[in-house]
Scaffold this motif. Structure first.
Motif, PDB file in Angstrom:
ATOM      1  N   ARG A 126      45.795  39.410  44.551  1.00 33.61           N
ATOM      2  CA  ARG A 126      45.642  38.111  45.211  1.00 33.61           C
ATOM      3  C   ARG A 126      44.312  37.446  44.838  1.00 33.61           C
ATOM      4  NH1 ARG A 126      44.886  38.817  50.365  1.00 33.61           N
ATOM      5  NH2 ARG A 126      45.501  40.987  50.613  1.00 33.61           N
ATOM      6  N   ASN A 127      43.334  38.227  44.397  1.00 34.79           N
ATOM      7  CA  ASN A 127      41.981  37.681  44.251  1.00 34.79           C
ATOM      8  C   ASN A 127      41.304  37.803  42.887  1.00 34.79           C
ATOM      9  OD1 ASN A 127      41.228  36.851  47.154  1.00 34.79           O
ATOM     10  ND2 ASN A 127      42.128  38.895  47.389  1.00 34.79           N
ATOM     11  N   PHE A 128      41.800  38.686  42.013  1.00 36.36           N
ATOM     12  CA  PHE A 128      41.046  38.954  40.790  1.00 36.36           C
ATOM     13  C   PHE A 128      41.936  38.992  39.547  1.00 36.36           C
ATOM     14  CE2 PHE A 128      39.029  40.948  44.449  1.00 36.36           C
ATOM     15  CZ  PHE A 128      37.769  40.352  44.409  1.00 36.36           C
ATOM     16  N   SER A 129      41.323  38.686  38.411  1.00 35.63           N
ATOM     17  CA  SER A 129      42.079  38.635  37.147  1.00 35.63           C
ATOM     18  C   SER A 129      41.936  39.939  36.362  1.00 35.63           C
ATOM     19  CB  SER A 129      41.561  37.480  36.296  1.00 35.63           C
ATOM     20  OG  SER A 129      40.219  37.744  35.899  1.00 35.63           O
ATOM     21  N   ARG A 130      42.832  40.082  35.381  1.00 33.09           N
ATOM     22  CA  ARG A 130      42.736  41.211  34.446  1.00 33.09           C
ATOM     23  C   ARG A 130      41.388  41.163  33.725  1.00 33.09           C
ATOM     24  NH1 ARG A 130      48.776  40.785  31.652  1.00 33.09           N
ATOM     25  NH2 ARG A 130      49.921  41.051  33.591  1.00 33.09           N
ATOM     26  N   ALA A 131      40.987  39.965  33.313  1.00 31.71           N
ATOM     27  CA  ALA A 131      39.727  39.813  32.570  1.00 31.71           C
ATOM     28  C   ALA A 131      38.539  40.297  33.402  1.00 31.71           C
ATOM     29  CB  ALA A 131      39.522  38.346  32.193  1.00 31.71           C
ATOM     30  N   TYR A 132      38.549  39.958  34.698  1.00 33.83           N
ATOM     31  CA  TYR A 132      37.440  40.367  35.563  1.00 33.83           C
ATOM     32  C   TYR A 132      37.439  41.893  35.758  1.00 33.83           C
ATOM     33  CZ  TYR A 132      34.466  40.928  39.661  1.00 33.83           C
ATOM     34  OH  TYR A 132      33.486  41.340  40.526  1.00 33.83           O
ATOM     35  N   ILE A 133      38.614  42.446  36.018  1.00 33.16           N
ATOM     36  CA  ILE A 133      38.685  43.904  36.231  1.00 33.16           C
ATOM     37  C   ILE A 133      38.293  44.640  34.950  1.00 33.16           C
ATOM     38  CG2 ILE A 133      40.205  45.844  36.834  1.00 33.16           C
ATOM     39  CD1 ILE A 133      41.764  43.853  38.628  1.00 33.16           C
ATOM     40  N   ARG A 134      38.733  44.105  33.795  1.00 38.03           N
ATOM     41  CA  ARG A 134      38.342  44.710  32.517  1.00 38.03           C
ATOM     42  C   ARG A 134      36.825  44.677  32.372  1.00 38.03           C
ATOM     43  NH1 ARG A 134      36.978  43.159  27.239  1.00 38.03           N
ATOM     44  NH2 ARG A 134      37.423  44.857  25.791  1.00 38.03           N
ATOM     45  N   HIS A 135      36.227  43.534  32.714  1.00 37.49           N
ATOM     46  CA  HIS A 135      34.772  43.417  32.641  1.00 37.49           C
ATOM     47  C   HIS A 135      34.096  44.492  33.509  1.00 37.49           C
ATOM     48  CE1 HIS A 135      30.716  42.125  33.430  1.00 37.49           C
ATOM     49  NE2 HIS A 135      31.031  41.951  34.705  1.00 37.49           N
ATOM     50  N   LEU A 136      34.617  44.681  34.727  1.00 36.26           N
ATOM     51  CA  LEU A 136      34.019  45.678  35.617  1.00 36.26           C
ATOM     52  C   LEU A 136      34.059  47.074  34.984  1.00 36.26           C
ATOM     53  CD1 LEU A 136      35.423  44.603  39.112  1.00 36.26           C
ATOM     54  CD2 LEU A 136      33.137  44.167  38.189  1.00 36.26           C
ATOM     55  N   ILE A 188      31.654  50.194  39.816  1.00 27.33           N
ATOM     56  CA  ILE A 188      32.644  50.947  40.586  1.00 27.33           C
ATOM     57  C   ILE A 188      33.658  50.076  41.326  1.00 27.33           C
ATOM     58  CG2 ILE A 188      31.464  53.154  40.876  1.00 27.33           C
ATOM     59  CD1 ILE A 188      30.142  52.133  43.299  1.00 27.33           C
ATOM     60  N   PHE A 189      33.370  48.789  41.503  1.00 27.16           N
ATOM     61  CA  PHE A 189      34.334  47.915  42.161  1.00 27.16           C
ATOM     62  C   PHE A 189      35.657  47.877  41.373  1.00 27.16           C
ATOM     63  CE2 PHE A 189      35.593  43.467  43.681  1.00 27.16           C
ATOM     64  CZ  PHE A 189      36.075  43.935  44.890  1.00 27.16           C
ATOM     65  N   GLY A 190      35.552  48.021  40.055  1.00 29.86           N
ATOM     66  CA  GLY A 190      36.753  48.058  39.209  1.00 29.86           C
ATOM     67  C   GLY A 190      37.665  49.225  39.596  1.00 29.86           C
ATOM     68  N   LEU A 191      37.085  50.399  39.838  1.00 29.06           N
ATOM     69  CA  LEU A 191      37.870  51.569  40.239  1.00 29.06           C
ATOM     70  C   LEU A 191      38.567  51.297  41.557  1.00 29.06           C
ATOM     71  CD1 LEU A 191      35.307  54.525  39.923  1.00 29.06           C
ATOM     72  CD2 LEU A 191      36.570  53.375  38.118  1.00 29.06           C
ATOM     73  N   ARG A 192      37.833  50.650  42.453  1.00 29.02           N
ATOM     74  CA  ARG A 192      38.392  50.357  43.767  1.00 29.02           C
ATOM     75  C   ARG A 192      39.567  49.393  43.659  1.00 29.02           C
ATOM     76  NH1 ARG A 192      37.251  50.166  48.476  1.00 29.02           N
ATOM     77  NH2 ARG A 192      36.682  47.979  48.742  1.00 29.02           N
TER      78      ARG A 192
END
Ligand code: PRF
Ligand code: ZN
Length: 373
Positions: free
Chosen positions: A311-321, A327-331
């Motif tokens: 609902r809140n984040f993109s693939r690009a953002y999670i990839r960046h993390l 660790i927010f990416g893991l979460r």
């Protein structure tokens, strides 16, 4: 009357899928169900509130890990696992019978139990049916599991028979040692890949009147068609009025096939483990968000998913993390993956209720792109 009872609500007209309910001291839970794994009294990176938000029901913790650290006496002092980790829904503890046997060289089995060295500090430790039951009573989950040996694959008939008979004797000792009336004890069917030993195991455990049954010793390296065949035969010999839990299995394909063969409960580290590795689960299979192809992909992991991450984040953002080792990416991926599997089993429950599970199963396989795995 057992502390935990299974209520069979509806059976599929084709195949062996069942819709049921598990009544426990911490609530009533809908089956078939997927149980998130919280080995060390935490589902890695997630809070209990986040688990409630994704409609998590029963979670699983491990006797082996909690026995070594922090010790069951400490958990008992805290008021039991539910209070210690502040999780107020269902909880199941595995007996340690699987984790100890995964230690390989570091353990020695006898009729009495298993001597092993701790993976934490190398200290000498001992687990037996009596110790495992005492520890699980101190941990205080709604469901405790009998102490068993998970037989390696491949194993020959002679060893498999000897081990399965010992697991049966251990199951008797577990029942005898178990005293908590507000906790259920499940027996575990073993028998390796040999139908007659599976039958022997299922039947002798049935005579002992456990509250429910685990099916162990599967998904230990055998080909999937073999697992399904053994599972199909095993559930035929099991009491329809008790819950059946396929231990350590829970990828989407195995969930669909396991449910079709009459399984009610599953657990698997897969969703949380692959999340920490940068992989998201989808209806088509794995999506490796870490890959370069998602660098500028501003869509959510799954457009139809309504989890917090999608609902809140993109693939690009999670990839960046992930690239930045934040660790927010893991979460975010743990939230998505668990939400995905819990939602997936909810859809299966609805399909069974409406007697269209075979249609669901066919649509699943039409979409699924990991057919060879
Ligand atoms: N026994 C126990 N726990 C388990 C297994 C088993 O055979 C398995 C096998 N897939 C996973 N977890 N006690
Ligand atoms: Zn999502």
């Amino acid at each position: 009357m057992h502390a935990v009872t299974y209520e069979l609500i509806k059976e599929a007209t084709k195949g062996k899928a069942r819709r049921g309910r598990l009544h426990t001291p911490y609530g009533t839970f809908e089956t078939p169900m997927f149980m998130p794994v919280g080995t060390q009294a935490t589902v890695k990176t997630l809070s209990p509130e986040e688990l409630y938000d994704m409609e998590s029901q029963v979670i699983l913790a491990n006797t082996y890990h909690l026995f070594l650290r922090p010790g069951s006496e400490l958990v008992k002092k805290a008021g039991g696992l539910h209070r210690f980790m502040n999780y107020s829904r269902g909880m199941l503890t595995d007996s340690g019978g699987f984790q100890v046997f995964s230690l390989g060289e570091m353990r020695k089995i006898s009729e009495e139990g298993v001597m092993f060295r701790s993976h934490i500090d190398g200290s000498k430790q001992f687990l037996s049916p009596e110790v495992s039951v005492r520890v699980q009573e101190e941990l205080g989950a709604d469901i405790a599991m009998a102490f068993d040996e998970c037989i390696p694959y491949p194993s020959d008939f002679a060893y498999t028979k000897k081990s399965t008979e010992r697991t049966t004797r251990w199951a008797e000792r577990c029942l005898k040692a178990h005293t908590r009336e507000d906790q259920a004890l499940f027996g575990i069917v073993q028998g390796g890949m040999f139908p007659e030993l599976r039958k022997m195991s299922a039947q002798s455990l049935q005579d002992m009147d456990f509250a429910g049954y685990g099916i162990g010793g599967l998904s230990v390296g055998e080909p999937k068609p073999m697992m399904y065949e053994v599972l199909d035969q095993t559930t035929d010999w099991m009491d329809k009025q008790k819950a059946r839990y396929l231990m350590g299995v829970g990828t989407p394909d195995c969930l669909v096939e396991g449910i079709n063969l009459g399984v009610d409960m599953f657990d698997c580290v897969f969703p949380t483990r692959v999340a920490r590795n940068g992989t998201a689960m989808t209806w088509r299979g794995r999506l490796v968000v870490r890959n370069a192809m998602y660098a500028e992909d501003f869509r959510p992991i799954d457009e139809h998913c309504d989890c917090y991450a999608c609902r809140n984040f993109s693939r690009a953002y999670i990839r960046h993390l992930f690239k930045a080792e934040e660790i927010f990416g893991l979460r975010l991926l743990s939230i998505h993956n668990l939400h995905f599997l819990l939602h997936f089993t909810k859809k299966i429950r609805e399909a069974i209720e409406q007697d269209r599970f075979q249609e669901f199963r066919k649509a699943f396989w039409d979409n699924w792109e990991e057919k060879d795995q």
